[in-house]
Design an enzyme around this catalytic site. Structure first.
Site, PDB file in Angstrom:
ATOM      1  CE  LYS A 243      -2.124   1.660   3.666  1.00 11.32           C
ATOM      2  NZ  LYS A 243      -3.079   1.823   4.762  1.00 11.32           N
TER       3      LYS A 243
ATOM      4  NE  ARG B  25      -4.878  -0.343   7.355  1.00 11.54           N
ATOM      5  CZ  ARG B  25      -3.952   0.384   7.933  1.00 11.54           C
ATOM      6  NH1 ARG B  25      -4.214   1.106   9.004  1.00 11.54           N
ATOM      7  NH2 ARG B  25      -2.737   0.424   7.424  1.00 11.54           N
TER       8      ARG B  25
ATOM      9  CD  GLN C 152      -9.821   6.183  10.943  1.00 12.38           C
ATOM     10  OE1 GLN C 152     -10.398   5.320  11.606  1.00 12.38           O
ATOM     11  NE2 GLN C 152      -9.722   6.085   9.621  1.00 12.38           N
TER      12      GLN C 152
ATOM     13  N   GLY D  53      -3.952   7.769  15.938  1.00 13.44           N
ATOM     14  CA  GLY D  53      -3.306   8.704  15.026  1.00 13.44           C
ATOM     15  C   GLY D  53      -1.801   8.634  14.972  1.00 13.44           C
TER      16      GLY D  53
ATOM     17  CG  ASP E  10       0.662   7.026  11.340  1.00 10.73           C
ATOM     18  OD1 ASP E  10       1.196   8.128  11.598  1.00 10.73           O
ATOM     19  OD2 ASP E  10      -0.113   6.868  10.376  1.00 10.73           O
TER      20      ASP E  10
ATOM     21  CE  LYS F  21       1.926  11.669  11.940  1.00 11.65           C
ATOM     22  NZ  LYS F  21       0.884  11.013  11.118  1.00 11.65           N
TER      23      LYS F  21
END
Length: 331
Positions: free
Chosen positions: A70, A114, A142, A224, A226, A230
């Site tokens: 992806k 997902r 999201q 969030g 990832d 972050k």
């Protein structure tokens, strides 16, 4: 010639439900913990001058004999500058037996679904069954999908939302879509203090949820965070919580788990389980109503592979999509 199926966003949307996605992601988590999934580290590229990033997630499901990759972008100025979603993605599936690309499909909805399914699975394993008050930290797509998915499995009555911008628009849109749930815009503190389930779905690099706000019995879905750097959670929360990761390795590097780990607040021994271990019955989920639980999910390629494979098989069955000829076998 060997055919490759092309599926656009509308075609994917016509084939996929959140309930199907939850089952596909569950199966993916369990396959990961059975050791029948190969997943190289995520590759990330930053496009700082465009306020964007590209992540490349790939894997090999030995259970399905499918290889998937992806390519997902997060471009935070897209909605204002280009009237495009901030998240865009494309997924390619390959037959592991011969390397032929069997399907190329839009991955934007699949990524959204997902990820929402991951949060729902985390809550089903770790939240109180009577949870009805949600704190939603974030106002993007999201943040909408997380609530939509949870509402299929929990009797949600109140959603208090906090975001740097877009709170009122979020409340207005979500209230019209979910009339049986009461939505309100609040401070982050008020939302968290009144919630049984806290969901964070932002691109923040600083803590937004603080330890002193989190009451006993709260479950947190940290969605969030990832990438390295972050952050959405106060690292102190981890010191009194049952910690569950989607992948220990990835969460220590890219998830919210990175911060208490780097600070020395926790060690490997403090990570209770990976979510697949709970689904397989190898580890327990919530054990009492007073536990504070955290599901830290960075996102695994097997989620994308399993969900895309479901869509591909359903498209073949229903004759949806367009076939293109990629390889001439006589070459």
């Amino acid at each position: 010639m060997m055919n490759t199926l092309l599926l656009n966003l509308n075609e994917v949307q016509s084939l996929l439900t959140i309930e199907d996605t939850v089952e596909a992601v569950k199966a993916g988590y369990m396959a990961f913990n059975r050791g029948v999934v190969q997943m190289p580290p995520v590759v990330s590229l930053m496009a700082h001058k465009f306020n964007g990033e590209m992540d490349f997630k790939m894997g090999y499901s030995e259970q399905e004999d499918i290889i998937g990759i992806k390519m997902a972008g997060g471009y935070w100025d897209n909605p204002k500058k280009y009237n495009l979603p901030s998240g865009l993605a494309m997924i390619c599936l390959f037959d592991a037996a011969n390397g032929v690309p069997i399907c190329i499909l839009d991955g934007t909805l699949i990524t959204g679904y997902r990820t929402a399914a991951a949060g729902t699975i985390g809550a089903l394993c770790l939240a109180r069954k009577d949870a009805e008050n949600i704190a939603m930290i974030g106002t993007g797509m999201q943040a909408r999908l997380q609530v939509m998915a949870l509402s299929k499995y929990f009797n949600i009555k109140n959603v208090r939302v906090y975001g740097i911008e877009g709170q009122e628009k979020y409340v207005e849109e979500m209230q019209s879509q979910h009339p049986d749930i009461h939505f309100s815009a609040t401070s982050a503190q008020e939302a968290v203090e009144n919630a049984e389930i806290v969901i964070t779905a932002t691109a923040s690099h600083n803590a937004l949820v603080y330890d002193q706000w989190v009451k006993p019995g709260t479950h947190i879905n940290a969605i969030g965070c990832d990438m390295e750097g972050k952050q959405e959670l106060d690292p102190s929360i981890f010191m009194r919580a049952k910690i569950v990761n989607d992948s220990r390795m990835e969460c220590k590097k890219r998830g919210d788990t990175q911060h208490p780990f780097k600070a020395g607040h926790i060690t490997d021994d403090n990570i209770h389980a990976e979510i697949g271990e709970i689904l397989l019955g190898q580890k327990c989920g919530r054990e009492n109503e007073n536990e504070i639980t955290i599901f830290d999910a960075t996102g695994l390629s097997v989620q994308d592979i399993n969900t895309s494979l479901f869509v591909y098989r359903k498209a073949i069955k229903n004759n949806v999509g367009k076939n293109i000829e990629v390889f001439d076998v006589n070459i």
